[in-house]
Motif scaffolding. Structure first.
Motif, PDB file in Angstrom:
ATOM      1  N   SER A   1       8.300  50.414 -23.094  1.00  0.00           N
ATOM      2  CA  SER A   1       7.584  49.471 -22.930  1.00  0.00           C
ATOM      3  C   SER A   1       6.517  50.865 -22.730  1.00  0.00           C
ATOM      4  O   SER A   1       7.248  52.119 -21.971  1.00  0.00           O
ATOM      5  CB  SER A   1       7.184  49.410 -20.662  1.00  0.00           C
ATOM      6  OG  SER A   1       7.619  48.239 -20.726  1.00  0.00           O
TER       7      SER A   1
ATOM      8  N   SER B   1       1.022  50.351 -24.898  1.00  0.00           N
ATOM      9  CA  SER B   1       0.473  50.961 -24.021  1.00  0.00           C
ATOM     10  C   SER B   1      -0.598  51.188 -24.466  1.00  0.00           C
ATOM     11  O   SER B   1      -1.173  52.220 -25.883  1.00  0.00           O
ATOM     12  CB  SER B   1       1.328  52.267 -23.266  1.00  0.00           C
ATOM     13  OG  SER B   1      -0.008  53.386 -22.750  1.00  0.00           O
TER      14      SER B   1
ATOM     15  N   CYS C   1      -2.242  54.125 -23.251  1.00  0.00           N
ATOM     16  CA  CYS C   1      -2.374  55.604 -22.551  1.00  0.00           C
ATOM     17  C   CYS C   1      -1.143  57.005 -23.568  1.00  0.00           C
ATOM     18  O   CYS C   1      -1.329  57.415 -23.590  1.00  0.00           O
ATOM     19  CB  CYS C   1      -2.026  55.539 -21.633  1.00  0.00           C
ATOM     20  SG  CYS C   1      -3.712  54.454 -20.585  1.00  0.00           S
TER      21      CYS C   1
ATOM     22  N   ASP D   1      -1.502  44.067 -23.322  1.00  0.00           N
ATOM     23  CA  ASP D   1      -2.675  42.880 -22.175  1.00  0.00           C
ATOM     24  C   ASP D   1      -2.700  44.694 -21.880  1.00  0.00           C
ATOM     25  O   ASP D   1      -2.513  46.117 -21.593  1.00  0.00           O
ATOM     26  CB  ASP D   1      -1.224  42.784 -21.015  1.00  0.00           C
ATOM     27  CG  ASP D   1      -2.161  42.222 -21.052  1.00  0.00           C
ATOM     28  OD1 ASP D   1      -3.340  42.453 -20.118  1.00  0.00           O
ATOM     29  OD2 ASP D   1      -1.710  41.320 -19.226  1.00  0.00           O
ATOM     30  N   PHE D   2      -3.435  45.062 -20.925  1.00  0.00           N
ATOM     31  CA  PHE D   2      -4.253  45.711 -19.552  1.00  0.00           C
ATOM     32  C   PHE D   2      -3.184  46.028 -18.687  1.00  0.00           C
ATOM     33  O   PHE D   2      -2.544  44.865 -18.039  1.00  0.00           O
ATOM     34  CB  PHE D   2      -5.574  45.779 -19.338  1.00  0.00           C
ATOM     35  CG  PHE D   2      -6.793  45.615 -20.281  1.00  0.00           C
ATOM     36  CD1 PHE D   2      -6.059  46.523 -21.334  1.00  0.00           C
ATOM     37  CD2 PHE D   2      -7.330  44.676 -20.001  1.00  0.00           C
ATOM     38  CE1 PHE D   2      -7.958  46.417 -22.632  1.00  0.00           C
ATOM     39  CE2 PHE D   2      -7.967  44.067 -21.527  1.00  0.00           C
ATOM     40  CZ  PHE D   2      -8.410  45.567 -21.930  1.00  0.00           C
ATOM     41  N   THR D   3      -2.658  47.182 -18.604  1.00  0.00           N
ATOM     42  CA  THR D   3      -1.405  47.268 -17.650  1.00  0.00           C
ATOM     43  C   THR D   3      -1.688  48.340 -16.350  1.00  0.00           C
ATOM     44  O   THR D   3      -2.775  49.446 -16.297  1.00  0.00           O
ATOM     45  CB  THR D   3      -0.159  48.931 -18.375  1.00  0.00           C
ATOM     46  OG1 THR D   3      -0.755  49.796 -18.504  1.00  0.00           O
ATOM     47  CG2 THR D   3       0.484  47.423 -19.470  1.00  0.00           C
ATOM     48  N   ASP D   4      -1.426  48.753 -15.265  1.00  0.00           N
ATOM     49  CA  ASP D   4      -1.627  49.084 -14.218  1.00  0.00           C
ATOM     50  C   ASP D   4      -0.966  50.793 -14.230  1.00  0.00           C
ATOM     51  O   ASP D   4      -0.696  50.994 -15.287  1.00  0.00           O
ATOM     52  CB  ASP D   4      -0.291  48.804 -13.030  1.00  0.00           C
ATOM     53  CG  ASP D   4      -0.435  47.404 -12.455  1.00  0.00           C
ATOM     54  OD1 ASP D   4      -2.006  46.863 -12.287  1.00  0.00           O
ATOM     55  OD2 ASP D   4      -0.061  46.649 -11.994  1.00  0.00           O
ATOM     56  N   GLY D   5      -1.843  51.579 -13.929  1.00  0.00           N
ATOM     57  CA  GLY D   5      -2.067  53.130 -14.682  1.00  0.00           C
ATOM     58  C   GLY D   5      -2.148  53.490 -15.426  1.00  0.00           C
ATOM     59  O   GLY D   5      -2.431  54.464 -16.067  1.00  0.00           O
ATOM     60  N   CYS D   6      -3.101  52.578 -16.341  1.00  0.00           N
ATOM     61  CA  CYS D   6      -3.448  53.412 -17.621  1.00  0.00           C
ATOM     62  C   CYS D   6      -5.592  52.416 -17.213  1.00  0.00           C
ATOM     63  O   CYS D   6      -5.179  51.295 -18.177  1.00  0.00           O
ATOM     64  CB  CYS D   6      -3.197  51.713 -19.029  1.00  0.00           C
ATOM     65  SG  CYS D   6      -3.408  52.759 -20.497  1.00  0.00           S
ATOM     66  N   ASP D   7      -6.113  52.832 -17.546  1.00  0.00           N
ATOM     67  CA  ASP D   7      -7.479  53.478 -17.844  1.00  0.00           C
ATOM     68  C   ASP D   7      -7.846  52.800 -18.954  1.00  0.00           C
ATOM     69  O   ASP D   7      -9.538  52.985 -19.260  1.00  0.00           O
ATOM     70  CB  ASP D   7      -8.173  54.371 -16.658  1.00  0.00           C
ATOM     71  CG  ASP D   7      -7.275  53.639 -14.971  1.00  0.00           C
ATOM     72  OD1 ASP D   7      -7.528  52.341 -15.122  1.00  0.00           O
ATOM     73  OD2 ASP D   7      -7.771  54.462 -14.288  1.00  0.00           O
TER      74      ASP D   7
END
Length: 222
Positions: A67, A96, A98, A126-132
């Motif tokens: 990941s 990711s 980010c 996909d959009f993942t938590d912690g990555c804006d």
């Protein structure tokens, strides 16, 4: 009297919600229509009893290898476990926005072995938590292609793209990069991709004997 009626109605709503929740945990698409079904696993799912998983109806497994730039610590055990019971299996990388693409490629290539009998690998978008981070479409498509080129050379065949509705809405990947598609849609067949899907993640949290935690459950197109 009115308060008792309100409390009774609330109790019925709570019971209905619990019944629906329990039903959702066990739900999977009709096997008569979608005879090939399977799961996705990662380290956070805990130890997997692969013999039990196969006995409970799994035809295939996608095993998270990495990941971003992080290698999944359970990959080798899950990969070998699925192989030992004769369950078809493929690797999955969670992309990711980010982290540098080159470092993600390194994480993937140093985790996944070459295996001629494995399923084509998958790339999860996909959009993942912690990555804006929200790069431009051109930047994202370039990054995805930058991952696919070395990963596909390593595996010797095209990867499957698992694209979430939100990611597709933002970047329209399926119309720009021609690869087998893996759609996601809870309980309802998805229709948001530019081309027909080959796989459908139908239940993101299904309970199945052999895995401690609920797992994402998918089917192959009939």
């Amino acid at each position: 009297m009115r308060n008792r009626l309100i409390l009774g109605a609330l109790a019925m709503l709570v019971i209905a919600a619990m019944v629906t929740w329990r039903w959702s945990l066990g739900w999977h698409p009709d096997a008569a229509r979608f005879p090939v079904q399977g799961l996705t696993v990662a380290a956070h799912d805990g130890t997997v009893d692969w013999g039990m998983v196969r006995a409970r109806g799994a035809d295939f497994a996608f095993i998270t290898a990495s990941s971003g730039t992080t290698r999944d610590p359970a990959f080798e055990g899950n990969w070998n476990g699925a192989h030992a019971v004769g369950l078809r299996h493929g690797a999955l990388h969670v992309f990711s926005l980010c982290e540098p693409t080159a470092d993600q490629v390194t994480a993937y290539l140093t985790t996944v072995p070459r295996a001629a009998d494995a399923l084509p690998a998958a790339l999860a978008l996909d959009f993942t938590d912690g990555c804006d981070a929200r790069p431009t479409r051109a930047q994202v498509l370039t990054a995805i292609r930058g991952f696919l080129a070395p990963a596909e050379y390593h595996d010797g065949r095209p990867m499957v793209l698992r694209i979430s509705p939100a990611f597709e809405d933002e970047y329209r990947v399926s119309e720009a990069i021609v690869r087998p598609l893996w759609a996601t849609g809870r309980f309802r067949e998805p229709d948001y991709l530019a081309r027909p899907w080959r796989m459908w993640q139908a239940n993101p949290a299904r309970t199945i004997d052999g895995v401690a935690e609920p797992v994402a459950w998918s089917v192959a197109a009939p």
